[in-house]
Design a protein around this motif. Structure first.
Motif, mmCIF file in Angstrom:
data_model
loop_
_atom_site.group_PDB
_atom_site.id
_atom_site.type_symbol
_atom_site.label_atom_id
_atom_site.label_comp_id
_atom_site.label_asym_id
_atom_site.label_seq_id
_atom_site.Cartn_x
_atom_site.Cartn_y
_atom_site.Cartn_z
ATOM 1 N N SER A 135 35.010 51.558 40.751
ATOM 2 C CA SER A 135 33.923 52.027 39.897
ATOM 3 C C SER A 135 34.333 52.192 38.438
ATOM 4 N N GLU A 136 33.359 51.965 37.579
ATOM 5 C CA GLU A 136 33.489 52.334 36.162
ATOM 6 C C GLU A 136 33.632 53.841 36.056
ATOM 7 N N GLN A 153 44.189 59.431 32.718
ATOM 8 C CA GLN A 153 43.968 59.750 34.123
ATOM 9 C C GLN A 153 43.153 58.654 34.814
ATOM 10 N N ILE A 154 42.122 58.163 34.134
ATOM 11 C CA ILE A 154 41.268 57.111 34.692
ATOM 12 C C ILE A 154 42.081 55.859 35.005
ATOM 13 N N ILE A 155 42.928 55.464 34.064
ATOM 14 C CA ILE A 155 43.736 54.254 34.260
ATOM 15 C C ILE A 155 44.735 54.464 35.400
ATOM 16 N N GLN A 156 45.319 55.641 35.476
ATOM 17 C CA GLN A 156 46.251 55.949 36.555
ATOM 18 C C GLN A 156 45.566 55.933 37.914
ATOM 19 N N ASN A 157 44.277 56.319 37.949
ATOM 20 C CA ASN A 157 43.511 56.338 39.205
ATOM 21 C C ASN A 157 43.059 54.955 39.653
ATOM 22 N N GLY A 158 43.283 53.934 38.825
ATOM 23 C CA GLY A 158 43.002 52.572 39.259
ATOM 24 C C GLY A 158 41.768 51.931 38.688
ATOM 25 N N SER A 159 40.965 52.674 37.915
ATOM 26 C CA SER A 159 39.767 52.058 37.353
ATOM 27 C C SER A 159 40.140 51.050 36.269
ATOM 28 N N ARG A 160 39.399 49.961 36.231
ATOM 29 C CA ARG A 160 39.595 48.952 35.197
ATOM 30 C C ARG A 160 38.283 48.686 34.453
ATOM 31 N N PHE A 161 37.410 49.702 34.452
ATOM 32 C CA PHE A 161 36.124 49.616 33.759
ATOM 33 C C PHE A 161 35.850 50.998 33.185
ATOM 34 N N ILE A 162 35.985 51.148 31.867
ATOM 35 C CA ILE A 162 35.858 52.437 31.195
ATOM 36 C C ILE A 162 34.660 52.412 30.255
ATOM 37 N N GLN A 297 24.850 38.537 33.230
ATOM 38 C CA GLN A 297 25.765 39.426 33.933
ATOM 39 C C GLN A 297 25.033 40.672 34.417
ATOM 40 N N TYR A 298 25.598 41.309 35.425
ATOM 41 C CA TYR A 298 24.989 42.560 35.882
ATOM 42 C C TYR A 298 26.040 43.467 36.503
ATOM 43 N N MET A 299 25.721 44.754 36.447
ATOM 44 C CA MET A 299 26.513 45.750 37.155
ATOM 45 C C MET A 299 25.595 46.498 38.102
ATOM 46 N N ILE A 300 26.145 46.942 39.226
ATOM 47 C CA ILE A 300 25.397 47.753 40.185
ATOM 48 C C ILE A 300 25.842 49.188 40.005
ATOM 49 N N THR A 322 29.558 40.258 41.554
ATOM 50 C CA THR A 322 30.002 40.851 40.290
ATOM 51 C C THR A 322 31.200 41.743 40.578
ATOM 52 N N GLN A 323 31.905 42.131 39.522
ATOM 53 C CA GLN A 323 33.013 43.076 39.642
ATOM 54 C C GLN A 323 32.712 44.362 38.878
ATOM 55 N N LEU A 324 31.472 44.524 38.409
ATOM 56 C CA LEU A 324 31.101 45.682 37.600
ATOM 57 C C LEU A 324 30.284 46.654 38.443
#
Length: 371
Positions: A135-136, A153-162, A297-300, A322-324
Motif C-alpha cells: 500500500s501507498e 519508517q515508511i521505507i523501512q516498513n516496505g512501502s514503495r509508494f509515498i 493509469q489507475y490506483m485502487i 496495476t501496482q498502485l
C-alpha cells in the motif's frame, strides 16, 4: 435462490489518531454503515461503507442509511443473489447516484455470492493477479522533522509508494515537507523504486497549481492527485497541458461516465478508483477495464474506512493490472467489528476465504432497519 431479507446496521468507530487534510477538517471517528443480505439458503453476506464523508461524496450517515432502507434494500429482496447483473440493474434503477449507499449493498452482494459458491470474490472476478498488495503510505500535515521520521519508517516498513498531503494555506510549509521527504528517499538508496506523489485535495486554482506543481516536481514528485476542484474538467485539462508530472483525478473521476468525459478532454494521466465514489466492486472493475483500454493509469484505494469496506477494495485490487494501491485505511480504527484482513507494515495479504474473506461480530453493530 433468492435474497429473503436485508438488514442495515451502524457502528461508530473511534480513530487511534484523528486526522485532517485540505478538504476534510478534523475527523476523530468513522461511522460504519453495514448491510446484511440473507438468502433462502441460510447464508448471509455483509458489506460496509463509511457514512460520515460529506466532504468527499456529499453524503451523511443518515442519508446513506435512508437511501439503503427506502430505495436499494427493497429493490434487492426477492432477487437471485448469483445474478449480479440483474441485482445491479435493480440498484441503479432504484435511485440515481448515491454511490456510497450502493457500494455497501454491492459489497454485501459479492460477499453473499462468494459464500454461496464457496469462492473468494477475486475468483468471481476472473482470478487474482496479486497475493499481496503493497500500500501507498500517507504523510499528513505535520512538522518537517515529523515528516522526515515518518518517511524513514515508511521505507523501512516496505512501502514503495509515498504520498504527501499538501494544500495548506502556506505553500512553503508544503514545499518544506515535500523537500524533506525527498531527501529521505534519496538517502535510502531506493529512489528508483519509490513512486513519490502529493495530494492537494482540490486546494488550488489553475494558476496556483501550475506554479506549485513545477516547484514540487523539482523535489522528486512524479504524481499529483486532485490539485483543483472536482467540477472543473476544462481547467484540469488546461493544467495538464502545463503539468510536468502525471496528473491523477480523484474527486473529479467517480463514475464510468466521469472517466469517459475526462478521457475525451485529455484531462488526466490516471485515476484513483474508490468503491465509495463509483458504487462498489461491480463499477470499479468497469473503471479498471476502461482505463486500461485507454492507457490511463489507475490506483485502487479508498477512504479511511472499516476493515470490511477495505476488504472489498482488496478484492478489486487483487485482480487489477496495476501496482498502485491504497488498501489499509482500516488501520487507524481503534476497535473494528470486522476481523480477518491481515496486514504487516505496508503489505496487505489478499484473503483466500469465501466472499470478502473477513468475518463480522454482528453483536457489536446497532440494527436500524430490516425488510
Amino acid at each position: 435462490m433468492k435474497i429473503t431479507k436485508a438488514t442495515v446496521y451502524t457502528c461508530k468507530q473511534p480513530l487511534k489518531i484523528p486526522f485532517r487534510h485540505a478538504s476534510s477538517g478534523l475527523v476523530d471517528h468513522l461511522d460504519g454503515v453495514y448491510v446484511k443480505l440473507e438468502s433462502d439458503e441460510g447464508i448471509s453476506g455483509f458489506g460496509e461503507v463509511r457514512g460520515n464523508c460529506s466532504y468527499f461524496t456529499g453524503d451523511t450517515t443518515n442519508a446513506v442509511v435512508a437511501t439503503i432502507c427506502e430505495r436499494i434494500a427493497p429493490a434487492l429482496v426477492g432477487k437471485d443473489p448469483l445474478n449480479l447483473n440483474q441485482c445491479h440493474l435493480a440498484m441503479e434503477r432504484s435511485v440515481v447516484g448515491n454511490t456510497a449507499a450502493k457500494a455497501a449493498c454491492d459489497a454485501a452482494l459479492y460477499d453473499l455470492a462468494g459464500k454461496l459458491l464457496n469462492q473468494p470474490v477475486w475468483q468471481l472476478l476472473g482470478g487474482k493477479l496479486h497475493d499481496t498488495l503493497t500500500s501507498e503510505e500517507n504523510i499528513p500535515f505535520m512538522t518537517v522533522e515529523e515528516a522526515e521520521a515518518l518517511a524513514r519508517q515508511i521505507i523501512q516498513n516496505g512501502s514503495r509508494f509515498i504520498k504527501v498531503r499538501v494544500g495548506a494555506p502556506d505553500f512553503q510549509y508544503d514545499l518544506d515537507r515535500v523537500s524533506a521527504v525527498w531527501k529521505v528517499i534519496q538517502q535510502s538508496g531506493k529512489a528508483n523504486e519509490i513512486v513519490y506523489s502529493v495530494d492537494a485535495n482540490q486546494a488550488w486554482t489553475v494558476g496556483e497549481a501550475i506554479q506549485r506543481i513545477n516547484k514540487l516536481a523539482e523535489q522528486g514528485v512524479t504524481i499529483v492527485e486532485q490539485p483543483m476542484r472536482y467540477n472543473s474538467p476544462l481547467r484540469l485539462a488546461e493544467l495538464k497541458r502545463s503539468c510536468p508530472v502525471q496528473l491523477f483525478g480523484d474527486e473529479s473521476v467517480a463514475t464510468v461516465e466521469d472517466l469517459v468525459r475526462y478521457i475525451e478532454l485529455g484531462a488526466i494521466d490516471g485515476i484513483h478508483i474508490k468503491l465509495i465514489k463509483c458504487g462498489g466492486i461491480y463499477n470499479a472493475v468497469r473503471l479498471m477495464h476502461l482505463a486500461e483500454a485507454h492507457e490511463i493509469q489507475y490506483m485502487i484505494g479508498g477512504m479511511d474506512e472499516g476493515m470490511m469496506a477495505v476488504a472489498a477494495a482488496v478484492q478489486c485490487a487483487a485482480v487489477a493490472n496495476t501496482q498502485l494501491f491504497e488498501v489499509h485505511g482500516h488501520l487507524r480504527i481503534a476497535e473494528d467489528p470486522t476481523t480477518g484482513l491481515e496486514a504487516e507494515g505496508s503489505v496487505v495479504k489478499v484473503p483466500d476465504g469465501p466472499g470478502l474473506g473477513v468475518q463480522i461480530a454482528e453483536e457489536k453493530l446497532t440494527q436500524v432497519f430490516q425488510c
